[in-house]
Design a protein around this motif. Structure first.
Motif, PDB file in Angstrom:
ATOM      1  N   GLU A 104       0.857  -1.189   0.000  1.00 39.52           N
ATOM      2  CA  GLU A 104       0.000   0.000   0.000  1.00 39.52           C
ATOM      3  C   GLU A 104       0.895   1.241   0.000  1.00 39.52           C
ATOM      4  O   GLU A 104       1.429   1.628   1.033  1.00 39.52           O
ATOM      5  CB  GLU A 104      -0.911  -0.004   1.234  1.00 39.52           C
ATOM      6  CG  GLU A 104      -1.925  -1.131   1.257  1.00 39.52           C
ATOM      7  CD  GLU A 104      -2.959  -0.996   0.151  1.00 39.52           C
ATOM      8  OE1 GLU A 104      -3.267   0.156  -0.239  1.00 39.52           O
ATOM      9  OE2 GLU A 104      -3.459  -2.027  -0.322  1.00 39.52           O
ATOM     10  N   TYR A 105       1.056   1.841  -1.127  1.00 37.54           N
ATOM     11  CA  TYR A 105       1.970   2.969  -1.281  1.00 37.54           C
ATOM     12  C   TYR A 105       1.376   4.232  -0.649  1.00 37.54           C
ATOM     13  O   TYR A 105       0.344   4.724  -1.108  1.00 37.54           O
ATOM     14  CB  TYR A 105       2.252   3.216  -2.759  1.00 37.54           C
ATOM     15  CG  TYR A 105       3.067   2.132  -3.421  1.00 37.54           C
ATOM     16  CD1 TYR A 105       4.414   2.327  -3.707  1.00 37.54           C
ATOM     17  CD2 TYR A 105       2.503   0.897  -3.771  1.00 37.54           C
ATOM     18  CE1 TYR A 105       5.184   1.336  -4.311  1.00 37.54           C
ATOM     19  CE2 TYR A 105       3.258  -0.105  -4.367  1.00 37.54           C
ATOM     20  CZ  TYR A 105       4.591   0.122  -4.637  1.00 37.54           C
ATOM     21  OH  TYR A 105       5.338  -0.865  -5.228  1.00 37.54           O
ATOM     22  N   PRO A 106       2.005   4.777   0.397  1.00 37.97           N
ATOM     23  CA  PRO A 106       1.465   5.982   1.034  1.00 37.97           C
ATOM     24  C   PRO A 106       1.570   7.197   0.121  1.00 37.97           C
ATOM     25  O   PRO A 106       2.516   7.328  -0.663  1.00 37.97           O
ATOM     26  CB  PRO A 106       2.345   6.146   2.279  1.00 37.97           C
ATOM     27  CG  PRO A 106       3.624   5.454   1.937  1.00 37.97           C
ATOM     28  CD  PRO A 106       3.248   4.313   1.047  1.00 37.97           C
ATOM     29  N   HIS A 107       0.617   8.085   0.230  1.00 38.90           N
ATOM     30  CA  HIS A 107       0.502   9.228  -0.677  1.00 38.90           C
ATOM     31  C   HIS A 107       1.584  10.272  -0.387  1.00 38.90           C
ATOM     32  O   HIS A 107       1.808  10.658   0.760  1.00 38.90           O
ATOM     33  CB  HIS A 107      -0.891   9.856  -0.523  1.00 38.90           C
ATOM     34  CG  HIS A 107      -1.183  10.933  -1.512  1.00 38.90           C
ATOM     35  ND1 HIS A 107      -1.246  10.717  -2.866  1.00 38.90           N
ATOM     36  CD2 HIS A 107      -1.424  12.261  -1.332  1.00 38.90           C
ATOM     37  CE1 HIS A 107      -1.537  11.847  -3.488  1.00 38.90           C
ATOM     38  NE2 HIS A 107      -1.639  12.802  -2.575  1.00 38.90           N
ATOM     39  N   GLU A 108       2.280  10.710  -1.434  1.00 45.78           N
ATOM     40  CA  GLU A 108       3.266  11.799  -1.381  1.00 45.78           C
ATOM     41  C   GLU A 108       4.210  11.657  -0.183  1.00 45.78           C
ATOM     42  O   GLU A 108       4.343  12.569   0.640  1.00 45.78           O
ATOM     43  CB  GLU A 108       2.558  13.157  -1.366  1.00 45.78           C
ATOM     44  CG  GLU A 108       1.825  13.449  -2.671  1.00 45.78           C
ATOM     45  CD  GLU A 108       1.324  14.883  -2.773  1.00 45.78           C
ATOM     46  OE1 GLU A 108       1.521  15.665  -1.809  1.00 45.78           O
ATOM     47  OE2 GLU A 108       0.730  15.224  -3.814  1.00 45.78           O
ATOM     48  N   SER A 109       4.925  10.545  -0.116  1.00 45.64           N
ATOM     49  CA  SER A 109       5.742  10.239   1.060  1.00 45.64           C
ATOM     50  C   SER A 109       7.246  10.196   0.801  1.00 45.64           C
ATOM     51  O   SER A 109       8.025  10.271   1.752  1.00 45.64           O
ATOM     52  CB  SER A 109       5.315   8.883   1.635  1.00 45.64           C
ATOM     53  OG  SER A 109       3.983   8.926   2.091  1.00 45.64           O
TER      54      SER A 109
END
Length: 242
Positions: A104-109
């Motif tokens: 689950e790729y975290p947003h703008e991290s």
């Protein structure tokens, strides 16, 4: 028995053969692939970096030594994760055991997403590239290397190649290779396919490179001359704009 991607390294024999090969003098990863990756990376000071298919995470230590402040590695192989966890002890880094396609790729991290010689194991790169784009901060970079498409088009058994036959180049998809005493599955696609997938995901493509050998990286003239025959790796660098 055949394996997909990182699961190849969960066969203990394959894993041991690979780790031994990586220590070999003038191995292709260190003489051809890594130098180009460093050229593309540039200054990593202060960066939070995501490494997809991080293997033993030894490159993470090199990134910390160059000023990286936080490092997360994604790795599907249990054997590799065990080694990577020990490698990162004492550093502001961690390794997560999961498949690149499943995380689950975290947003703008992240300031930078890196993947070295892992994406050719992935069937659906368009979906993965979209997730990578959204996990980057504005102006963040995505840099990756893969086996060159002229290699993956017609995979051959392990050992020193004596010919460079290219066949079925425009037939994308599954390929099977005998390597390190085992069978591994990869996915072939053309240079154009990689380029278009990056564009469709929203990246501005900054650089396309191939593994042109540099003489100073080789001890043996014979090895250097052999590496001039054909590119082993393809590299692409893209940026997420605001």
């Amino acid at each position: 028995m055949s394996y997909y991607g990182s699961k190849f390294y969960d066969n203990d024999s394959n894993f041991e053969n690979y780790m031994e090969r990586r220590q070999g003098q003038e191995n292709a990863n260190d003489t051809l692939e890594k130098p180009v990756v460093w050229e593309l990376l540039g200054d990593v000071s202060g960066m939070k970096i995501l490494d997809l298919g991080c293997g033993d995470a030894s490159f993470g230590i090199e990134l910390f030594n160059k000023g990286c402040t936080e490092y997360i590695g994604i790795e599907g192989s249990h054997n590799m994760v065990q080694v990577a966890a020990k490698t990162l002890e004492g550093y502001n880094g961690m390794v997560i055991q999961t498949m690149i396609e499943d995380w689950e790729y975290p947003h703008e991290s992240f300031h930078l997403v890196l993947s070295r010689l892992a994406i050719h194991y992935i069937q659906d790169i368009r979906s993965v590239f979209r997730r990578i784009h959204q996990t980057l901060k504005p102006n963040g970079k995505f840099i990756f290397s893969v086996e060159h498409p002229i290699i993956t088009s017609t995979l051959q058994p392990s050992g020193t190649r004596t010919n460079w036959i290219v066949d079925n180049y425009f037939v994308d998809g599954y390929r099977e290779q005998q390597w390190l005493g085992g069978t591994v599955h990869k996915y072939h696609r053309t240079i154009e396919d990689y380029f278009i997938a990056l564009q469709e995901a929203g990246f501005i493509i900054e650089q396309l490179r191939e593994s042109r050998p540099i003489r100073k990286n080789f001890i043996s003239e014979e090895t250097y001359e052999r590496r001039l025959r054909i590119p082993l790796f393809l590299f692409l660098s893209g940026t997420r704009k605001k």
